[in-house]
Design a protein around this motif. Structure first.
Motif, short mmCIF file in Angstrom:
data_model
loop_
_atom_site.label_atom_id
_atom_site.label_comp_id
_atom_site.label_asym_id
_atom_site.label_seq_id
_atom_site.Cartn_x
_atom_site.Cartn_y
_atom_site.Cartn_z
N PHE A 141 12.97 7.74 1.13
CA PHE A 141 12.38 8.78 1.99
C PHE A 141 11.79 8.13 3.22
N ILE A 142 11.67 8.94 4.28
CA ILE A 142 11.13 8.47 5.55
C ILE A 142 9.77 9.11 5.77
N THR A 143 8.81 8.30 6.11
CA THR A 143 7.46 8.79 6.35
C THR A 143 6.83 7.88 7.42
N LEU A 186 1.51 -0.66 -0.65
CA LEU A 186 2.96 -0.78 -0.52
C LEU A 186 3.42 -2.21 -0.78
N LYS A 187 2.66 -3.18 -0.29
CA LYS A 187 3.01 -4.58 -0.53
C LYS A 187 2.90 -4.92 -2.02
N MET A 188 1.91 -4.34 -2.70
CA MET A 188 1.74 -4.57 -4.13
C MET A 188 2.93 -4.02 -4.91
N LEU A 189 3.34 -2.79 -4.55
CA LEU A 189 4.49 -2.18 -5.22
C LEU A 189 5.75 -3.00 -4.98
N GLU A 190 5.90 -3.50 -3.75
CA GLU A 190 7.09 -4.28 -3.43
C GLU A 190 7.10 -5.60 -4.19
N SER A 191 5.94 -6.21 -4.33
CA SER A 191 5.87 -7.48 -5.06
C SER A 191 6.21 -7.29 -6.54
N ASP A 192 5.98 -6.08 -7.06
CA ASP A 192 6.32 -5.77 -8.45
C ASP A 192 7.73 -5.17 -8.56
N GLU A 193 8.48 -5.20 -7.46
CA GLU A 193 9.86 -4.70 -7.40
C GLU A 193 9.96 -3.21 -7.74
N MET A 194 8.89 -2.46 -7.46
CA MET A 194 8.91 -1.02 -7.66
C MET A 194 9.48 -0.30 -6.45
N ILE A 195 9.30 -0.89 -5.26
CA ILE A 195 9.84 -0.31 -4.03
C ILE A 195 10.30 -1.44 -3.12
N VAL A 196 11.06 -1.04 -2.10
CA VAL A 196 11.30 -1.87 -0.92
C VAL A 196 10.98 -0.98 0.27
N TYR A 197 10.25 -1.52 1.25
CA TYR A 197 9.93 -0.67 2.39
C TYR A 197 10.07 -1.43 3.70
N PHE A 198 10.27 -0.64 4.75
CA PHE A 198 10.42 -1.18 6.10
C PHE A 198 9.65 -0.28 7.06
N SER A 199 8.88 -0.90 7.96
CA SER A 199 8.10 -0.13 8.94
C SER A 199 8.39 -0.62 10.34
N ASP A 200 8.47 0.32 11.28
CA ASP A 200 8.48 -0.03 12.70
C ASP A 200 7.56 0.95 13.42
N THR A 201 7.65 1.02 14.73
CA THR A 201 6.71 1.85 15.49
C THR A 201 6.95 3.34 15.30
N LYS A 202 8.14 3.72 14.79
CA LYS A 202 8.48 5.13 14.67
C LYS A 202 8.37 5.66 13.24
#
Length: 255
Positions: free
Chosen positions: A57-59, A79-95
């Motif tokens: 999803f996009i948010t 979000l970083k905690m979830l990613e370190s536990d391999e529960m999510i992968v996320y990417f952020s930019d200015t938009k």
């Protein structure tokens, strides 16, 4: 207790769920599961179309702050905690912020069919397939030796089944395996030291000839290193045009 319960996304419109409050981390995780797309989709963001995969999803960080009643720092750390536990992968930019739920099929059954608990466990991103007869391919048939070589080199191991589908379509179109592998190795070198969220999904890399953006990197670097004859630049320019790129954007360097 064992077993499953179904929680429909419409719960988000219930007055109990909409009560203004500071979310717990558990509530925030459930909220993310309900925000994730249950099937592949395409959305408009500003002046561009974005493909959103199942389980994605996009948010934005700001929207999550407002919804959960958290600070920007707390959202980012979560979000970083979830990613370190391999529960999510996320990417952020200015938009935007794009979030992908790991093993989404484990949490979400197909909406048109009942599944046993054991079925959920087997419903990983690598084995999930349509019940359509044309899509009943075995894992062996999807993951060819050539694709396995590509996968071993590619710098981000996520959504293998989607990557295999994109690979098979690309090979079927007549693309050169040697050129794809050259571009893949170039991109892998380029990604050295990058954070994982800034590396493209393998399927994204393979689709729409985006891999070709990295095909000439080794040739250009060789040109600069060896100070080749300027006529070599003409060859590169012709290759640039063959890829459908604008001649004004070509970098002639010092030649």
């Amino acid at each position: 207790m064992k077993g499953w319960i179904k929680l429909h996304r419409s719960i988000q419109t219930h007055w109990l769920y909409q009560e203004r409050r500071v979310f717990s981390r558990y509530e925030a995780w459930l909220d993310m599961l309900m925000m994730a797309n249950h099937k592949d989709n395409r959305v408009v963001l500003g002046n561009e179309f974005l493909d959103v995969q199942r389980g994605q999803f996009i948010t934005s960080i700001r929207k999550l702050c407002e919804k959960w009643g958290w600070s920007k720092t707390k959202v980012t750390q979560f979000l970083k905690m979830l990613e370190s536990d391999e529960m999510i992968v996320y990417f952020s930019d200015t938009k935007k912020t794009v979030i992908t739920i790991g093993k989404y099929g484990f949490y979400q059954a197909g909406e048109d069919s009942e599944k046993t608990e054991e079925g959920h466990v087997e419903d990983t991103e690598e084995t999930r397939k349509s019940t359509n007869k044309n899509d009943k391919e075995t894992k062996k048939e999807i993951y060819t030796p050539q694709f396995d070589e590509f996968w071993s080199v590619y710098p981000r191991k996520l959504s293998k089944a989607d990557a295999a589908k994109a690979w098979n379509a690309l090979i079927k179109s007549g693309a050169s395996i040697d050129e794809i592998m050259t571009a893949t190795r170039n991109y892998t070198d380029e990604c050295h030291g990058k954070e994982v969220q800034f590396i493209k999904h393998a399927a994204t890399f393979l689709k729409n000839d985006r891999w070709k953006d990295h095909l000439l990197l080794d040739k250009l670097s060789n040109y600069k290193a060896k100070k080749a004859d300027p006529r070599d630049k003409e060859i590169q320019f012709q290759q640039w045009l063959q890829q459908g790129r604008s001649p004004e954007e070509f970098n002639w360097g010092d030649s």
